[in-house]
Design a protein around this motif. Structure first.
Motif, PDB file in Angstrom:
ATOM      1  N   ARG A  60       0.832  -1.208   0.000  1.00 60.03           N
ATOM      2  CA  ARG A  60       0.000   0.000   0.000  1.00 60.03           C
ATOM      3  C   ARG A  60       0.863   1.253   0.000  1.00 60.03           C
ATOM      4  O   ARG A  60       0.542   2.248  -0.655  1.00 60.03           O
ATOM      5  CB  ARG A  60      -0.905  -0.033   1.228  1.00 60.03           C
ATOM      6  N   ARG A  61       1.970   1.187   0.720  1.00 60.28           N
ATOM      7  CA  ARG A  61       2.867   2.343   0.780  1.00 60.28           C
ATOM      8  C   ARG A  61       3.540   2.606  -0.569  1.00 60.28           C
ATOM      9  O   ARG A  61       3.952   3.723  -0.861  1.00 60.28           O
ATOM     10  CB  ARG A  61       3.929   2.102   1.854  1.00 60.28           C
ATOM     11  N   ILE A  62       3.639   1.540  -1.401  1.00 58.16           N
ATOM     12  CA  ILE A  62       4.256   1.694  -2.722  1.00 58.16           C
ATOM     13  C   ILE A  62       3.224   2.017  -3.787  1.00 58.16           C
ATOM     14  O   ILE A  62       3.408   2.919  -4.603  1.00 58.16           O
ATOM     15  CB  ILE A  62       5.019   0.414  -3.102  1.00 58.16           C
ATOM     16  N   THR A  63       2.103   1.291  -3.769  1.00 60.06           N
ATOM     17  CA  THR A  63       1.145   1.418  -4.870  1.00 60.06           C
ATOM     18  C   THR A  63       0.344   2.716  -4.819  1.00 60.06           C
ATOM     19  O   THR A  63      -0.029   3.241  -5.874  1.00 60.06           O
ATOM     20  CB  THR A  63       0.189   0.218  -4.873  1.00 60.06           C
ATOM     21  N   ASP A  64       0.045   3.231  -3.631  1.00 64.18           N
ATOM     22  CA  ASP A  64      -0.705   4.489  -3.572  1.00 64.18           C
ATOM     23  C   ASP A  64       0.047   5.636  -4.247  1.00 64.18           C
ATOM     24  O   ASP A  64      -0.519   6.350  -5.085  1.00 64.18           O
ATOM     25  CB  ASP A  64      -1.029   4.836  -2.119  1.00 64.18           C
ATOM     26  N   PRO A  65       1.347   5.866  -3.928  1.00 61.33           N
ATOM     27  CA  PRO A  65       2.076   6.896  -4.678  1.00 61.33           C
ATOM     28  C   PRO A  65       2.176   6.587  -6.171  1.00 61.33           C
ATOM     29  O   PRO A  65       2.149   7.498  -6.997  1.00 61.33           O
ATOM     30  CB  PRO A  65       3.466   6.899  -4.012  1.00 61.33           C
ATOM     31  N   LEU A  66       2.270   5.301  -6.528  1.00 60.39           N
ATOM     32  CA  LEU A  66       2.333   4.959  -7.952  1.00 60.39           C
ATOM     33  C   LEU A  66       1.028   5.305  -8.659  1.00 60.39           C
ATOM     34  O   LEU A  66       1.042   5.761  -9.811  1.00 60.39           O
ATOM     35  CB  LEU A  66       2.655   3.476  -8.126  1.00 60.39           C
ATOM     36  N   ARG A  67      -0.111   5.079  -8.007  1.00 61.50           N
ATOM     37  CA  ARG A  67      -1.389   5.458  -8.610  1.00 61.50           C
ATOM     38  C   ARG A  67      -1.474   6.966  -8.812  1.00 61.50           C
ATOM     39  O   ARG A  67      -1.914   7.441  -9.870  1.00 61.50           O
ATOM     40  CB  ARG A  67      -2.545   4.976  -7.732  1.00 61.50           C
ATOM     41  N   ARG A  68      -1.065   7.713  -7.785  1.00 58.27           N
ATOM     42  CA  ARG A  68      -1.085   9.175  -7.933  1.00 58.27           C
ATOM     43  C   ARG A  68      -0.130   9.623  -9.028  1.00 58.27           C
ATOM     44  O   ARG A  68      -0.417  10.554  -9.786  1.00 58.27           O
ATOM     45  CB  ARG A  68      -0.718   9.835  -6.600  1.00 58.27           C
TER      46      ARG A  68
ATOM     47  N   ALA B 166       0.669   7.855 -11.693  1.00 63.45           N
ATOM     48  CA  ALA B 166       0.058   7.522 -12.980  1.00 63.45           C
ATOM     49  C   ALA B 166      -0.986   8.556 -13.374  1.00 63.45           C
ATOM     50  O   ALA B 166      -1.068   8.966 -14.540  1.00 63.45           O
ATOM     51  CB  ALA B 166      -0.563   6.134 -12.920  1.00 63.45           C
ATOM     52  N   ARG B 167      -1.800   8.989 -12.395  1.00 61.47           N
ATOM     53  CA  ARG B 167      -2.794  10.029 -12.705  1.00 61.47           C
ATOM     54  C   ARG B 167      -2.121  11.335 -13.107  1.00 61.47           C
ATOM     55  O   ARG B 167      -2.576  12.021 -14.033  1.00 61.47           O
ATOM     56  CB  ARG B 167      -3.699  10.239 -11.493  1.00 61.47           C
ATOM     57  N   ALA B 168      -1.043  11.684 -12.411  1.00 60.74           N
ATOM     58  CA  ALA B 168      -0.329  12.915 -12.763  1.00 60.74           C
ATOM     59  C   ALA B 168       0.294  12.807 -14.149  1.00 60.74           C
ATOM     60  O   ALA B 168       0.265  13.755 -14.938  1.00 60.74           O
ATOM     61  CB  ALA B 168       0.744  13.219 -11.715  1.00 60.74           C
TER      62      ALA B 168
ATOM     63  N   PRO C 242       3.437  21.691 -15.129  1.00 60.12           N
ATOM     64  CA  PRO C 242       3.547  20.297 -14.667  1.00 60.12           C
ATOM     65  C   PRO C 242       2.582  20.040 -13.520  1.00 60.12           C
ATOM     66  O   PRO C 242       2.433  20.872 -12.621  1.00 60.12           O
ATOM     67  CB  PRO C 242       5.005  20.184 -14.215  1.00 60.12           C
ATOM     68  N   PRO C 243       1.894  18.895 -13.518  1.00 59.78           N
ATOM     69  CA  PRO C 243       0.965  18.577 -12.425  1.00 59.78           C
ATOM     70  C   PRO C 243       1.720  18.277 -11.140  1.00 59.78           C
ATOM     71  O   PRO C 243       2.921  18.016 -11.138  1.00 59.78           O
ATOM     72  CB  PRO C 243       0.237  17.328 -12.951  1.00 59.78           C
ATOM     73  N   ALA C 244       0.983  18.341 -10.041  1.00 58.66           N
ATOM     74  CA  ALA C 244       1.584  18.065  -8.729  1.00 58.66           C
ATOM     75  C   ALA C 244       1.933  16.588  -8.624  1.00 58.66           C
ATOM     76  O   ALA C 244       1.078  15.719  -8.805  1.00 58.66           O
ATOM     77  CB  ALA C 244       0.620  18.470  -7.622  1.00 58.66           C
ATOM     78  N   MET C 245       3.190  16.301  -8.349  1.00 62.36           N
ATOM     79  CA  MET C 245       3.654  14.929  -8.208  1.00 62.36           C
ATOM     80  C   MET C 245       3.577  14.503  -6.744  1.00 62.36           C
ATOM     81  O   MET C 245       3.687  15.335  -5.842  1.00 62.36           O
ATOM     82  CB  MET C 245       5.103  14.807  -8.699  1.00 62.36           C
ATOM     83  N   PRO C 246       3.387  13.201  -6.500  1.00 60.07           N
ATOM     84  CA  PRO C 246       3.332  12.739  -5.104  1.00 60.07           C
ATOM     85  C   PRO C 246       4.660  12.973  -4.397  1.00 60.07           C
ATOM     86  O   PRO C 246       5.725  12.682  -4.930  1.00 60.07           O
ATOM     87  CB  PRO C 246       3.027  11.237  -5.237  1.00 60.07           C
TER      88      PRO C 246
END
Length: 456
Positions: free
Chosen positions: A198-206, A208-210, A220-224
C-alpha cells in the motif's frame, strides 16, 4: 487507471505470496505425513516382531490341540499367523533381525524374511512386466505403495510359524495443531504484504494520474511527495522530462513561426514581380504557385499558433462553439448540423481548439458532403464525434493522414483544396491540450472523427 487496477502490483504479489505459502505448507504437510508413515511402519514392524516371539513361546509351551486357538487370538486385520510344515519365505532374514529374535527367544534361530509390494486391488504380490520390474522397488522406497512383510520362524517341533504383516501408508491428514498456526501465519504475512505494498502502490497510482494529465503546453501537475525513494525519484524524473519536452516544443514552435513569418516578405515581393510579367500564361502560373506557397505558409503559421504555449487557458463552452462553427460552415457549403450537445465547459485555449474543431468539421463537409456533430460529457472525458456520409478512408491510411502534408490523391487532392496539414494541425492542438483524435470508418459508410478531451 481502469487498465491499471485489474493487474495491480498488490494483487499480483499477494497472489504470488499466497501460492508460494500454500505450496510451502503442502510440502511441509507431505513431509510430515511421510515421516509419520515411516514412524508408524517402524512401530508396526517392531510390534509384529514382538507378537511373533510371543506367539512362538505360547505355541511351544502349549498342547498341540490349543495351537489353533492361540493363532486365532493372535491374528488381526494387518497381521496374520499360521503354522505350516514349510517356511512361507525363502530369503534369509537380516542379521539384525536374527539378533533381535535370539534375545527374545533365548537362542538363535534360522529366520526367513522378505518385504515386497502388493497390489492395492487384490492384495497379491505385484509382478509388473519385465520393463517395469524396477517400479515396485522405487514405489516401496518412496513409501507410495502398500507393502507386505513376511516372516518365517522355525519351531522346536520342526514346523514353521509363518507371519504376514501388511503396511499401509496412512492417509493425508493435517492436524489441527498445524492448521491453526498455518492460517495465522498466512494472515500475518498477507497483512504485512498489504501494508507494505500500500505504501508503494498508492504513490504509484497518484503518479500515474499525474502522468496522464501531462500536457506539453501546461504547467507540470503536482507529483506525489510521499512514498519510497524510488517513487519520488521517478516523479522528479517525470517532472524534468515534461519540462524538457515543453522547452523543445516551445523552441520548435517559435522557430516555425519565425520561419513562416519571414517567408511572407519574399513571397509578397515575388508576387509583385510576377504581376510585371508580360506573358499572361507565365504570369498566371507564377501567381498560382505563389498563392500555393502563401497558403502553405499561412497554414504553417496557424499550426505554430495552435501549439504555442504562450496562449492562456480560459473557460470554453464547447456546445456553443460547435453550434457557432456549424452555422458558419453551413453558410459557405454543405450543411453541418449539431445533432446532440450536452453542456460542457472546459478550461482550454479558445483560438487553437476552435481551429482544431473547425478543421475536422470542414474536412467532413468538404469530402463527406456535410457533417453531423455530437457532444457527450462523461465522468473522465468529453467526447466530440464528427460524422459524414462520404467515401471514407482505407483502413491502412486512417493513421497516415495525420502526417503533415499527407493527401490521399483519390479524394484529398489539391484540386479539391487543402495542403495536407489540416488533420495534422487538429491532432497537434488537441494533444497539446491533453486530448486526442481518432478516425474510423462508419459501418454504414462515411468517416467518423472522435475527439476526446479530459473533463478535468
Amino acid at each position: 487507471m481502469k487498465r491499471f487496477m485489474p493487474h495491480s502490483l498488490m494483487g499480483q504479489l499477494a497472489a504470488l505470496v499466497l501460492v508460494a505459502f500454500v505450496a510451502a505448507q503442502a510440502v511441509s504437510a507431505w513431509l510430515l505425513t511421510d515421516e509419520r508413515s515411516t514412524a508408524l511402519r517402524t512401530a508396526q514392524e517392531q510390534e509384529t516382531i514382538a507378537r511373533s516371539a510371543a506367539v512362538v513361546r505360547a505355541i511351544e509351551g502349549a498342547r498341540p490341540e490349543t495351537r489353533a486357538s492361540i493363532l486365532a487370538a493372535a491374528n488381526s486385520r494387518l497381521v496374520h499367523f499360521a503354522v505350516a510344515p514349510a517356511p512361507g519365505v525363502e530369503a534369509a532374514a537380516p542379521e539384525a533381525l536374527d539378533t533381535q529374535f535370539a534375545e527374545m527367544l533365548g537362542g538363535a534361530r534360522p529366520l526367513r524374511a522378505e518385504e515386497f509390494v502388493v497390489s492395492p486391488r487384490d492384495g497379491h504380490r505385484a509382478d509388473p512386466p519385465g520393463f517395469l520390474a524396477w517400479l515396485p522397488e522405487r514405489m516401496k522406497a518412496a513409501g507410495m505403495a502398500p507393502v507386505e512383510w513376511r516372516l518365517a520362524v522355525p519351531l522346536s517341533d520342526g514346523q514353521w510359524l509363518n507371519v504376514s504383516s501388511s503396511f499401509e501408508r496412512p492417509g493425508f491428514r493435517l492436524p489441527p495443531a498445524i492448521l491453526g498456526p498455518s492460517l495465522l501465519s498466512l494472515a500475518l504475512v498477507l497483512g504485512a504484504l498489504w501494508l507494505g505494498l500500500r505504501r508503494i502502490t498508492d504513490p504509484l497510482r497518484r503518479l500515474a494520474r499525474a502522468a496522464d494529465s501531462f500536457g506539453l503546453d501546461a504547467p507540470p501537475p503536482a507529483m506525489p511527495g510521499t512514498g519510497p525513494r524510488e517513487v519520488q525519484a521517478l516523479a522528479e524524473a517525470l517532472t524534468r522530462m515534461q519540462a524538457r519536452l515543453s522547452g523543445m516544443l516551445a523552441e520548435r514552435t517559435h522557430m516555425l513561426a519565425a520561419l513562416g513569418h519571414d517567408l511572407r516578405s519574399p513571397i509578397t515581393a515575388l508576387r509583385l514581380r510576377a504581376e510585371m510579367v508580360d506573358d499572361d500564361e507565365t504570369r498566371e502560373r507564377m501567381v498560382a504557385s505563389l498563392d500555393e506557397m502563401q497558403e502553405m505558409v499561412e497554414t504553417t503559421l496557424a499550426f505554430a499558433r495552435g501549439v504555442s504555449p504562450d496562449q492562456p487557458l480560459e473557460p470554453v463552452d464547447l456546445g456553443a462553439m460547435l453550434s457557432e462553427l456549424a452555422a458558419e460552415l453551413s453558410r459557405s457549403g454543405a450543411a453541418v448540423a449539431v445533432v446532440d450537445a450536452e453542456p460542457a465547459v472546459l478550461a482550454l485555449k479558445r483560438v487553437p481548439i476552435r481551429r482544431a474543431l473547425r478543421n475536422l468539421m470542414e474536412n467532413a463537409q468538404r469530402y463527406g458532403g456535410g457533417a453531423r456533430v455530437s457532444l457527450r460529457r462523461g465522468p473522465e472525458a468529453v467526447e466530440i464525434v464528427v460524422e459524414d456520409d462520404g467515401p471514407g478512408i482505407p483502413e491502412a491510411d486512417l493513421e497516415r493522414v495525420f502526417a503533415p502534408f499527407t493527401r490521399l490523391e483519390t479524394s484529398r487532392s489539391r484540386e479539391t483544396g487543402g495542403t495536407g496539414l489540416g488533420l495534422s494541425i487538429a491532432r497537434a492542438i488537441l494533444r497539446a491540450q491533453g486530448g486526442e483524435v481518432r478516425l474510423s470508418n462508419r459501418p454504414g459508410g462515411g468517416l467518423r472523427a472522435t475527439v476526446r478531451l479530459p473533463a478535468a
